[in-house]
Design a protein around this motif. Sequence first.
Motif, PDB file in Angstrom:
ATOM      1  N   PHE A  73     -22.207  -6.282  11.937  1.00 40.23           N
ATOM      2  CA  PHE A  73     -20.767  -5.825  11.766  1.00 40.23           C
ATOM      3  C   PHE A  73     -19.845  -7.180  11.509  1.00 40.23           C
ATOM      4  N   GLN A  74     -19.912  -8.221  12.184  1.00 41.27           N
ATOM      5  CA  GLN A  74     -19.141  -9.484  11.764  1.00 41.27           C
ATOM      6  C   GLN A  74     -19.189  -9.946  10.223  1.00 41.27           C
ATOM      7  N   ILE A  75     -20.673  -9.863  10.033  1.00 40.10           N
ATOM      8  CA  ILE A  75     -20.818 -10.470   8.531  1.00 40.10           C
ATOM      9  C   ILE A  75     -20.273  -9.406   7.526  1.00 40.10           C
ATOM     10  N   LYS A  76     -20.228  -8.053   7.738  1.00 37.18           N
ATOM     11  CA  LYS A  76     -19.608  -6.937   7.001  1.00 37.18           C
ATOM     12  C   LYS A  76     -18.148  -7.467   6.704  1.00 37.18           C
ATOM     13  N   VAL A  77     -17.490  -7.474   7.959  1.00 33.08           N
ATOM     14  CA  VAL A  77     -16.061  -7.895   8.092  1.00 33.08           C
ATOM     15  C   VAL A  77     -15.735  -9.146   7.133  1.00 33.08           C
ATOM     16  N   TRP A  78     -16.681 -10.110   7.503  1.00 30.56           N
ATOM     17  CA  TRP A  78     -16.330 -11.463   6.804  1.00 30.56           C
ATOM     18  C   TRP A  78     -16.385 -11.259   5.255  1.00 30.56           C
ATOM     19  N   LYS A  79     -17.396 -10.389   4.903  1.00 34.44           N
ATOM     20  CA  LYS A  79     -17.478 -10.427   3.490  1.00 34.44           C
ATOM     21  C   LYS A  79     -16.371  -9.503   3.057  1.00 34.44           C
ATOM     22  N   SER A  80     -15.783  -8.655   3.710  1.00 42.20           N
ATOM     23  CA  SER A  80     -14.500  -7.877   3.064  1.00 42.20           C
ATOM     24  C   SER A  80     -13.399  -8.957   2.908  1.00 42.20           C
ATOM     25  N   LEU A  81     -13.287 -10.027   3.756  1.00 41.94           N
ATOM     26  CA  LEU A  81     -12.482 -11.183   3.695  1.00 41.94           C
ATOM     27  C   LEU A  81     -12.316 -11.859   2.258  1.00 41.94           C
ATOM     28  N   LEU A  82     -13.639 -11.815   1.893  1.00 44.89           N
ATOM     29  CA  LEU A  82     -13.683 -12.500   0.377  1.00 44.89           C
ATOM     30  C   LEU A  82     -13.174 -11.925  -0.618  1.00 44.89           C
ATOM     31  N   LYS A  83     -12.888 -10.709  -0.327  1.00 42.07           N
ATOM     32  CA  LYS A  83     -12.116  -9.749  -1.468  1.00 42.07           C
ATOM     33  C   LYS A  83     -10.478  -9.787  -1.614  1.00 42.07           C
ATOM     34  N   ILE A  84     -10.241 -10.536  -0.290  1.00 44.52           N
ATOM     35  CA  ILE A  84      -8.714 -10.724  -0.500  1.00 44.52           C
ATOM     36  C   ILE A  84      -8.219 -11.969  -1.387  1.00 44.52           C
ATOM     37  N   PRO A  85      -7.674 -11.552  -2.571  1.00 45.41           N
ATOM     38  CA  PRO A  85      -7.264 -12.739  -3.547  1.00 45.41           C
ATOM     39  C   PRO A  85      -6.680 -13.919  -3.047  1.00 45.41           C
ATOM     40  N   TYR A  86      -6.755 -15.021  -3.526  1.00 46.39           N
ATOM     41  CA  TYR A  86      -5.995 -16.257  -3.215  1.00 46.39           C
ATOM     42  C   TYR A  86      -4.467 -15.810  -3.340  1.00 46.39           C
ATOM     43  N   GLY A  87      -3.692 -16.293  -2.310  1.00 44.02           N
ATOM     44  CA  GLY A  87      -2.183 -16.197  -2.450  1.00 44.02           C
ATOM     45  C   GLY A  87      -1.861 -14.694  -1.970  1.00 44.02           C
ATOM     46  N   LYS A  88      -2.719 -13.960  -1.814  1.00 43.37           N
ATOM     47  CA  LYS A  88      -2.209 -12.517  -1.028  1.00 43.37           C
ATOM     48  C   LYS A  88      -2.686 -12.307   0.083  1.00 43.37           C
ATOM     49  N   THR A  89      -2.131 -11.255   0.901  1.00 43.85           N
ATOM     50  CA  THR A  89      -2.456 -11.102   2.456  1.00 43.85           C
ATOM     51  C   THR A  89      -2.952  -9.513   2.491  1.00 43.85           C
ATOM     52  N   LYS A  90      -3.403  -9.368   3.364  1.00 39.05           N
ATOM     53  CA  LYS A  90      -3.640  -7.925   3.741  1.00 39.05           C
ATOM     54  C   LYS A  90      -3.446  -7.637   5.343  1.00 39.05           C
ATOM     55  N   SER A  91      -3.363  -6.590   5.752  1.00 37.51           N
ATOM     56  CA  SER A  91      -3.054  -6.174   7.196  1.00 37.51           C
ATOM     57  C   SER A  91      -4.461  -5.989   7.792  1.00 37.51           C
ATOM     58  N   TYR A  92      -4.473  -6.099   9.175  1.00 42.09           N
ATOM     59  CA  TYR A  92      -5.771  -5.835   9.883  1.00 42.09           C
ATOM     60  C   TYR A  92      -6.017  -4.433   9.682  1.00 42.09           C
ATOM     61  N   LEU A  93      -5.050  -3.583   9.457  1.00 49.21           N
ATOM     62  CA  LEU A  93      -4.938  -1.961   9.459  1.00 49.21           C
ATOM     63  C   LEU A  93      -5.720  -1.695   8.188  1.00 49.21           C
ATOM     64  N   GLU A  94      -5.120  -2.499   6.930  1.00 46.50           N
ATOM     65  CA  GLU A  94      -5.593  -2.218   5.702  1.00 46.50           C
ATOM     66  C   GLU A  94      -7.144  -2.748   5.598  1.00 46.50           C
ATOM     67  N   GLN A  95      -7.557  -3.774   6.337  1.00 46.64           N
ATOM     68  CA  GLN A  95      -8.825  -4.629   6.303  1.00 46.64           C
ATOM     69  C   GLN A  95      -9.680  -3.295   6.825  1.00 46.64           C
ATOM     70  N   SER A  96      -9.245  -2.740   8.141  1.00 45.08           N
ATOM     71  CA  SER A  96      -9.952  -1.647   8.805  1.00 45.08           C
ATOM     72  C   SER A  96     -10.345  -0.571   7.616  1.00 45.08           C
ATOM     73  N   LYS A  97      -9.068  -0.096   7.175  1.00 44.93           N
ATOM     74  CA  LYS A  97      -9.171   1.119   6.064  1.00 44.93           C
ATOM     75  C   LYS A  97     -10.428   0.727   5.023  1.00 44.93           C
ATOM     76  N   THR A  98     -10.314  -0.567   4.531  1.00 45.42           N
ATOM     77  CA  THR A  98     -11.107  -0.916   3.356  1.00 45.42           C
ATOM     78  C   THR A  98     -12.564  -0.924   3.979  1.00 45.42           C
ATOM     79  N   LEU A  99     -12.871  -1.070   5.228  1.00 43.78           N
ATOM     80  CA  LEU A  99     -14.125  -1.138   5.878  1.00 43.78           C
ATOM     81  C   LEU A  99     -14.538   0.267   6.258  1.00 43.78           C
ATOM     82  N   GLY A 100     -13.700   1.332   6.145  1.00 46.86           N
ATOM     83  CA  GLY A 100     -13.822   2.697   6.442  1.00 46.86           C
ATOM     84  C   GLY A 100     -13.720   3.196   7.735  1.00 46.86           C
TER      85      GLY A 100
END
Length: 164
Positions: free
Chosen positions: A78-105
């Motif tokens: 699970f941690q590795i899945k979460v960390w991989k999703s972080l790599l998709k956040i572009p340089y200079g951009k942010t995402k909320s924890y809720l948006e990250q959770s949505k991305t992970l389904g």
Amino acid sequence: MQETQITYYKTPIGIAKITGDKNGIQSVSVLDDDVVAAELLNQTVPFCLQDCVIQLEEYFKGKRASFGLTVNPKGTPFQIKVWKSLLKIPYGKTKSYLEQSKTLGDTKAIRAVATANGKNPLWIIIPCHRVIGSDGSLTGYAGGIWRKKWLLAHENPVKQQSLF
């Protein structure tokens, strides 16, 4: 078994401790205590860590927006899945924890996602500093909120508007 190598690198926001072996970088962490012996900072960087030091240096000089390193972080699936999703956040951009959770389904996994972000062993390389609260607040960062603020400003500097 490959022996883990360690090196230290002085960044503008603290001393980074880098560990890894021929299979990849296992961790990059920032030390709160800047009292690292000068001989540790001036040691020869092990071959398997040299590229990481070079790329971190380029990042801090503003010449690198992404990392091209082989990484080998230790974590649960699970941690590795979460960390991989972080790599998709572009340089200079942010995402909320809720948006990250949505991305992970799973929006209900927001706390588990935030906890996994907090256990990210690859400071800066896996950019957990780009995740913020839904209200835009700079909540939670293992390296300290002041570092999170610094990193976000470094990646997205305020541009001086031209007067003419």
